[in-house]
Design a protein around this motif. Structure first.
Motif, PDB file in Angstrom:
ATOM      1  N   THR A   1      31.668  40.491  35.188  1.00 48.29           N
ATOM      2  CA  THR A   1      32.607  39.685  34.395  1.00 48.29           C
ATOM      3  C   THR A   1      32.208  39.708  32.927  1.00 48.29           C
ATOM      4  O   THR A   1      33.046  39.895  32.043  1.00 48.29           O
ATOM      5  CB  THR A   1      32.556  38.213  34.885  1.00 48.29           C
ATOM      6  N   LEU A   2      30.912  39.523  32.656  1.00 48.31           N
ATOM      7  CA  LEU A   2      30.459  39.468  31.264  1.00 48.31           C
ATOM      8  C   LEU A   2      30.636  40.823  30.582  1.00 48.31           C
ATOM      9  O   LEU A   2      31.112  40.915  29.462  1.00 48.31           O
ATOM     10  CB  LEU A   2      28.983  39.032  31.211  1.00 48.31           C
ATOM     11  N   LYS A   3      30.301  41.891  31.307  1.00 45.93           N
ATOM     12  CA  LYS A   3      30.397  43.214  30.690  1.00 45.93           C
ATOM     13  C   LYS A   3      31.842  43.593  30.404  1.00 45.93           C
ATOM     14  O   LYS A   3      32.140  44.184  29.373  1.00 45.93           O
ATOM     15  CB  LYS A   3      29.708  44.256  31.567  1.00 45.93           C
ATOM     16  N   LYS A   4      32.741  43.213  31.335  1.00 42.96           N
ATOM     17  CA  LYS A   4      34.166  43.509  31.108  1.00 42.96           C
ATOM     18  C   LYS A   4      34.670  42.800  29.849  1.00 42.96           C
ATOM     19  O   LYS A   4      35.584  43.261  29.189  1.00 42.96           O
ATOM     20  CB  LYS A   4      35.002  43.071  32.320  1.00 42.96           C
ATOM     21  N   ALA A   5      34.051  41.658  29.543  1.00 41.45           N
ATOM     22  CA  ALA A   5      34.462  40.908  28.348  1.00 41.45           C
ATOM     23  C   ALA A   5      33.630  41.318  27.122  1.00 41.45           C
ATOM     24  O   ALA A   5      33.616  40.607  26.108  1.00 41.45           O
ATOM     25  CB  ALA A   5      34.323  39.415  28.611  1.00 41.45           C
TER      26      ALA A   5
END
Ligand SMILES: Cc1cc2nc3c(=O)[nH]c(=O)nc-3n(C[C@H](O)[C@H](O)[C@H](O)COP(=O)(O)O)c2cc1C
Length: 319
Positions: A111-115
């Motif tokens: 989730t963090l990397k996608k953002a």
């Protein structure tokens, strides 16, 4: 001269990161660190709801246009932490960097990397650092035995953890804890770290919300004035040596059960120590680097002292 993989990755001037801190790492402190050329990291654990974290992010943005991060503490807590919501707020708010601690960051990495959020995972051992790299962390913070927080029960110093980590990992390594001046910053860089992560020294800064009596107690302390408690419940933490923490140690010596320890170790008591200056009351985390802190300085003075101190040493060694 102090350019490293971390200053490049985070877009900051100096390789100095202020670790997320419950109660202490609020907007004023975090913005001051980022404005002075380091990276400030907001604590999240003290916010009962994700919306309160969002408000603090907005407040911080009013005080700085420089990058700052958010800490997500994954350690077991006496209350359930709304970490899913904190991560959502971080992504929605476009925070560039998150410091995750202990626990298992796997759940949030995708989730963090996608953002487009970089993840620095804080660990206490080489084994955990390798794991963090394998699941996609962008950097690891290794906290040694001397640091505030929860040093691992292997009891290995930063002096030995950093070179092994640097030899073992491809991602940047940050030296967590125990660094209160430029000599230690230079030493950490010499060992191969790409930055230091400090907490205790910023607690004593002018911009810290800690009570003046609390800051004074830390100024009076020496490097021997911390102890390790909570070993019997496998959640070791380095805390200030005071009446309450010595009582906890005595209870642990006689193998008191967790339920008996709770009233003395719960976070609310620590909060009262930090914020209301009840320094004999509660257990609150402090690193051994406290012995080098001699006056209450502004965050800018602290960061300038780190930089000038390290640069002087590097120049001297080059000569
Ligand atoms: C008052 C205080 C509160 C802290 N709270 C947290 C926290 O909520 N989450 C976390 O990951 N680390 C926390 N830490 C650890 C710091 O982020 C940092 O890793 C540590 O302070 C570095 O060691 P040093 O204090 O010896 O410089 C705290 C440290 C202090 C001093």
């Amino acid at each position: 001269m102090l350019k490293t993989k971390i200053t490049e990755m985070l877009g900051i001037k100096y390789p100095i990161v202020q670790g997320g801190m419950a109660w202490i790492a609020t907007a004023e402190l975090v913005a001051a660190v980022s404005n002075a050329g380091g990276l400030g990291i907001l604590g999240s654990i003290m916010f009962p709801t994700p919306e309160l974290l969002r408000e603090e992010i907005h407040k911080t943005r009013k005080l700085t246009d420089k990058p700052f991060g958010v800490n997500i503490t994954l350690l077991p807590s006496m209350r359930e932490l709304p970490n899913d919501g904190f991560v959502q707020v971080v992504c929605e708010e476009g925070i560039p960097i998150v410091e995750t601690t202990a626990g298992k960051p796997e759940k949030y990495i995708d989730t963090l990397k996608k953002a487009n959020v970089k993840v620095m995972h804080k660990v206490g051992s080489i084994q955990h650092a390798k794991h963090a790299e394998s699941i996609g962390a962008d950097a690891v913070i290794i906290v040694g035995f001397e640091g505030a927080g929860h040093p691992l029960m292997d009891d290995v110093s930063l002096w030995n953890l950093i070179p092994v980590a640097v030899d073992t990992l491809k991602i940047p390594v940050l030296a967590g804890g125990g660094s209160s001046d430029g000599r230690q910053l230079a030493a950490a860089l010499a060992l191969g770290a790409s930055a230091i992560v400090a907490g205790t020294i910023f607690v004593v800064s002018k911009e810290s919300p800690a009570h003046p009596d609390f800051k004074q107690a830390l100024l009076n302390a020496c490097e021997c004035d911390t102890i390790l408690i909570q070993r019997t419940i496998q959640n070791q933490t380095r805390v200030f040596k005071n009446k309450t923490s010595m009582e906890v140690l005595a209870m642990e010596d006689r193998k008191a059960p967790f339920e008996e320890l709770i009233p003395l170790i719960k976070g609310e008591m620590g909060r009262q120590a930090y914020m209301e200056g009840k320094t004999d009351y509660g257990c609150f985390t402090v690193g051994q680097g406290v012995g080098l802190i001699k006056e209450v300085l502004s965050v800018k003075e602290i960061i300038d002292n780190y930089v000038v101190g390290a640069q002087d040493i590097i120049k001297r060694l080059n000569a």
